[in-house]
Design a protein around this motif. Structure first.
Motif, PDB file in Angstrom:
ATOM      1  N   LEU A   1       9.664   6.055  -0.515  1.00 30.69           N
ATOM      2  CA  LEU A   1       9.436   6.932   0.638  1.00 30.69           C
ATOM      3  C   LEU A   1       9.371   8.391   0.213  1.00 30.69           C
ATOM      4  O   LEU A   1       8.505   9.146   0.658  1.00 30.69           O
ATOM      5  CB  LEU A   1      10.543   6.728   1.671  1.00 30.69           C
ATOM      6  N   SER A   2      10.282   8.817  -0.659  1.00 32.90           N
ATOM      7  CA  SER A   2      10.305  10.217  -1.085  1.00 32.90           C
ATOM      8  C   SER A   2       9.135  10.542  -2.012  1.00 32.90           C
ATOM      9  O   SER A   2       8.651  11.675  -2.037  1.00 32.90           O
ATOM     10  CB  SER A   2      11.627  10.545  -1.776  1.00 32.90           C
TER      11      SER A   2
ATOM     12  N   PRO B   1       6.155   0.328   7.398  1.00 35.20           N
ATOM     13  CA  PRO B   1       5.087   1.029   8.125  1.00 35.20           C
ATOM     14  C   PRO B   1       4.929   2.487   7.725  1.00 35.20           C
ATOM     15  O   PRO B   1       3.807   3.017   7.718  1.00 35.20           O
ATOM     16  CB  PRO B   1       5.531   0.904   9.591  1.00 35.20           C
ATOM     17  N   PHE B   2       6.016   3.165   7.385  1.00 34.41           N
ATOM     18  CA  PHE B   2       5.894   4.548   6.931  1.00 34.41           C
ATOM     19  C   PHE B   2       5.064   4.630   5.652  1.00 34.41           C
ATOM     20  O   PHE B   2       4.364   5.613   5.410  1.00 34.41           O
ATOM     21  CB  PHE B   2       7.274   5.152   6.671  1.00 34.41           C
ATOM     22  N   LEU B   3       5.156   3.591   4.830  1.00 32.81           N
ATOM     23  CA  LEU B   3       4.415   3.572   3.573  1.00 32.81           C
ATOM     24  C   LEU B   3       2.993   3.051   3.737  1.00 32.81           C
ATOM     25  O   LEU B   3       2.070   3.537   3.075  1.00 32.81           O
ATOM     26  CB  LEU B   3       5.148   2.692   2.560  1.00 32.81           C
ATOM     27  N   ASP B   4       2.806   2.058   4.595  1.00 32.92           N
ATOM     28  CA  ASP B   4       1.566   1.288   4.593  1.00 32.92           C
ATOM     29  C   ASP B   4       0.621   1.559   5.756  1.00 32.92           C
ATOM     30  O   ASP B   4      -0.571   1.276   5.651  1.00 32.92           O
ATOM     31  CB  ASP B   4       1.894  -0.211   4.602  1.00 32.92           C
ATOM     32  N   ASP B   5       1.134   2.055   6.868  1.00 29.58           N
ATOM     33  CA  ASP B   5       0.304   2.205   8.066  1.00 29.58           C
ATOM     34  C   ASP B   5      -0.295   3.607   8.100  1.00 29.58           C
ATOM     35  O   ASP B   5       0.438   4.594   8.253  1.00 29.58           O
ATOM     36  CB  ASP B   5       1.152   1.965   9.318  1.00 29.58           C
TER      37      ASP B   5
ATOM     38  N   GLY C   1       0.819  -1.200   0.000  1.00 30.46           N
ATOM     39  CA  GLY C   1       0.000   0.000   0.000  1.00 30.46           C
ATOM     40  C   GLY C   1       0.851   1.247   0.000  1.00 30.46           C
ATOM     41  O   GLY C   1       2.066   1.197   0.046  1.00 30.46           O
ATOM     42  N   ALA C   2       0.212   2.434  -0.021  1.00 36.41           N
ATOM     43  CA  ALA C   2       0.989   3.663  -0.072  1.00 36.41           C
ATOM     44  C   ALA C   2       0.232   4.808   0.585  1.00 36.41           C
ATOM     45  O   ALA C   2      -0.993   4.814   0.626  1.00 36.41           O
ATOM     46  CB  ALA C   2       1.298   4.032  -1.522  1.00 36.41           C
ATOM     47  N   GLN C   3       0.971   5.775   1.096  1.00 36.15           N
ATOM     48  CA  GLN C   3       0.390   7.015   1.560  1.00 36.15           C
ATOM     49  C   GLN C   3      -0.193   7.754   0.356  1.00 36.15           C
ATOM     50  O   GLN C   3       0.273   7.610  -0.775  1.00 36.15           O
ATOM     51  CB  GLN C   3       1.464   7.868   2.231  1.00 36.15           C
ATOM     52  N   ALA C   4      -1.198   8.609   0.600  1.00 41.17           N
ATOM     53  CA  ALA C   4      -1.812   9.340  -0.495  1.00 41.17           C
ATOM     54  C   ALA C   4      -0.847  10.336  -1.122  1.00 41.17           C
ATOM     55  O   ALA C   4      -0.837  10.528  -2.329  1.00 41.17           O
ATOM     56  CB  ALA C   4      -3.059  10.066   0.014  1.00 41.17           C
ATOM     57  N   ALA C   5      -0.031  10.986  -0.315  1.00 43.55           N
ATOM     58  CA  ALA C   5       0.905  11.983  -0.829  1.00 43.55           C
ATOM     59  C   ALA C   5       2.007  12.173   0.193  1.00 43.55           C
ATOM     60  O   ALA C   5       1.787  11.991   1.393  1.00 43.55           O
ATOM     61  CB  ALA C   5       0.183  13.301  -1.101  1.00 43.55           C
ATOM     62  N   PRO C   6       3.210  12.541  -0.265  1.00 43.24           N
ATOM     63  CA  PRO C   6       4.300  12.748   0.686  1.00 43.24           C
ATOM     64  C   PRO C   6       4.041  13.966   1.561  1.00 43.24           C
ATOM     65  O   PRO C   6       3.467  14.961   1.117  1.00 43.24           O
ATOM     66  CB  PRO C   6       5.524  12.959  -0.212  1.00 43.24           C
TER      67      PRO C   6
ATOM     68  N   VAL D   1      15.136   6.047   8.605  1.00 38.40           N
ATOM     69  CA  VAL D   1      14.430   4.824   8.249  1.00 38.40           C
ATOM     70  C   VAL D   1      15.403   3.659   8.177  1.00 38.40           C
ATOM     71  O   VAL D   1      16.574   3.822   7.820  1.00 38.40           O
ATOM     72  CB  VAL D   1      13.692   5.006   6.900  1.00 38.40           C
ATOM     73  N   ASN D   2      14.930   2.474   8.541  1.00 38.29           N
ATOM     74  CA  ASN D   2      15.723   1.257   8.459  1.00 38.29           C
ATOM     75  C   ASN D   2      15.268   0.433   7.260  1.00 38.29           C
ATOM     76  O   ASN D   2      14.075   0.145   7.118  1.00 38.29           O
ATOM     77  CB  ASN D   2      15.589   0.438   9.742  1.00 38.29           C
TER      78      ASN D   2
END
Length: 311
Positions: free
Chosen positions: A215-216, A167-171, A6-11, A186-187
Motif C-alpha cells: 500500500l505504501s 481494492p485500494f491496490l487493484d481497483d 494488480g497495482a496502482q501506477a504510483a502512490p 485499511v482492513n
C-alpha cells in the motif's frame, strides 16, 4: 503467503495544509501510543435499529481499556458514540479517530464535526464509512463526493475511508478517492485467506506487513493505519481460539513496530454477540463475528492481554 495482483501506477495522497496540525497529532499517536477499535458494549443493532449507549457504560468501557490503550478508532457518531471523545479526553486518552457509519446521514456527520469542534485536541481524524464499497452500501464515486462535502464543512479535520487492502491496490476507481485522503485506514485480515488454517503465526503477521508495504509503495504516500486485523477467539471448530489470537498479536507486534507512517489497530475491544445477526459484507453465516474482542462483552480481558504490556 502473500499473492500479488494488480497495482496502482504510483502512490498518491492529499497534501492539505489545513489538516497538518491534526494529522501530526495522529502520527504522534500512531508512533507513541496504542490504538484499539472500539464500539460501545451497549450499542447494539437489531434489525437495523441501534440501541442507545449510555455515558455511564461508555465510561466503564474506556476505563477497562485505558491501562493498555490510549487511542481509539470508532465506527459511528450516533446512538451515544458521539460522546466518546469527551469521555476519552477525561480519562487521559490521546487520540480518537471517529467513524461515521453513514456519510449520507447529515445528523451523524454533524455529530462528528461537533465532537471535533468541542474536543479538537483529541479528535485526530474521521473515517467515512467502513467497507462501504465491499458491502455494496456505497461506491467509490459516492465516497469521493462525501469526502469533498465533509472537507468543505470541516477543512481542518483529516479524513479517510476504510476498505480491505486489495481494492485500494487493484481497483482503478479507487485512485480518485486515494488522492483526496489525508491518511489511509485499511482492513487486512489473514483469517479470510485460504492458506490461513495451515500457516503459522509468522505468516499471519507477515501477510499484514506485506500488504501494508505494498500500500505504501504502490497506492498511498501518507500515514497508513491498519484499522482491522486480528483473529477471533471462536468458534474453535473453524480454527479460532484464544491461543491463536494471542499468538497473532505477539507476532504482529514484533514484525510491525509502530511508526508515524504505519501502525496497526488492535481489533477489536469487546466481543459483540449481536454481530452474528447483523448484516455482513460477505454472504453466509458468520459466527466468528461475535468473538473478535480482546475483552469479553462483560469487559473481562482474554489471554491475549497477557501479551500486551500495560502503558
Amino acid at each position: 503467503m502473500f499473492i500479488a495482483t494488480g497495482a496502482q501506477a504510483a502512490p498518491v495522497c492529499a497534501t492539505r495544509d489545513e489538516t497538518a496540525p491534526a494529522l501530526a497529532r495522529l502520527s504522534d499517536a500512531m508512533a507513541e501510543g496504542r490504538f484499539i477499535a472500539y464500539q460501545p458494549t451497549e450499542l447494539k443493532v437489531w434489525n437495523g435499529n441501534p440501541v442507545q449507549a449510555s455515558e455511564v457504560s461508555i465510561r466503564e468501557d474506556l476505563e477497562a481499556l485505558r491501562p493498555w490503550f490510549d487511542s481509539l478508532v470508532t465506527y459511528g457518531s450516533h446512538s451515544g458514540a458521539e460522546l466518546i471523545p469527551g469521555i476519552a479526553q477525561d480519562l487521559g486518552y490521546r487520540a480518537v479517530v471517529m467513524g461515521v457509519w453513514n456519510p449520507a446521514d447529515d445528523r451523524e456527520v454533524e455529530n462528528a464535526i461537533a465532537a471535533w469542534e468541542s474536543h479538537p485536541d483529541i479528535v485526530a481524524g474521521v473515517s467515512l464509512g467502513n467497507e462501504m464499497v465491499l458491502s455494496g452500501r456505497g461506491t467509490w464515486a459516492g465516497l469521493e463526493k462525501a469526502i469533498g462535502k465533509f472537507s468543505d464543512r470541516a477543512p481542518g479535520l483529516p479524513l479517510t475511508v476504510t476498505e480491505p487492502f486489495a481494492p485500494f491496490l487493484d481497483d482503478p476507481d479507487a485512485a480518485p478517492v486515494l488522492a483526496k485522503l489525508d491518511f489511509l485506514a485499511v482492513n487486512v485480515h489473514p483469517v479470510f485467506e485460504k492458506w490461513f488454517a495451515d500457516a503459522p503465526p509468522f505468516n499471519w503477521a507477515d501477510f499484514v506487513v506485506q500488504a501494508s508495504a505494498r500500500l505504501s509503495e504502490e497506492a498511498f504516500c501518507g500515514p497508513i493505519l491498519v484499522k482491522e486485523t486480528g483473529i477471533p477467539t471462536a468458534p474453535e471448530a473453524e480454527g479460532f481460539t484464544p491461543e491463536k489470537q494471542k499468538a497473532f498479536y505477539t507476532e504482529l507486534a514484533r514484525q510491525l513496530p509502530p511508526s508515524r507512517d504505519l501502525a496497526f489497530v488492535y481489533f477489536s475491544a469487546f466481543d459483540a454477540p449481536w454481530r452474528v445477526y447483523d448484516e455482513s459484507a460477505v454472504a453466509g453465516s458468520h459466527p466468528e463475528e461475535a468473538h473478535w474482542g480482546l475483552f469479553t462483552e462483560s469487559r473481562k480481558p482474554k489471554p491475549v492481554m497477557q501479551a500486551v504490556p500495560k502503558l
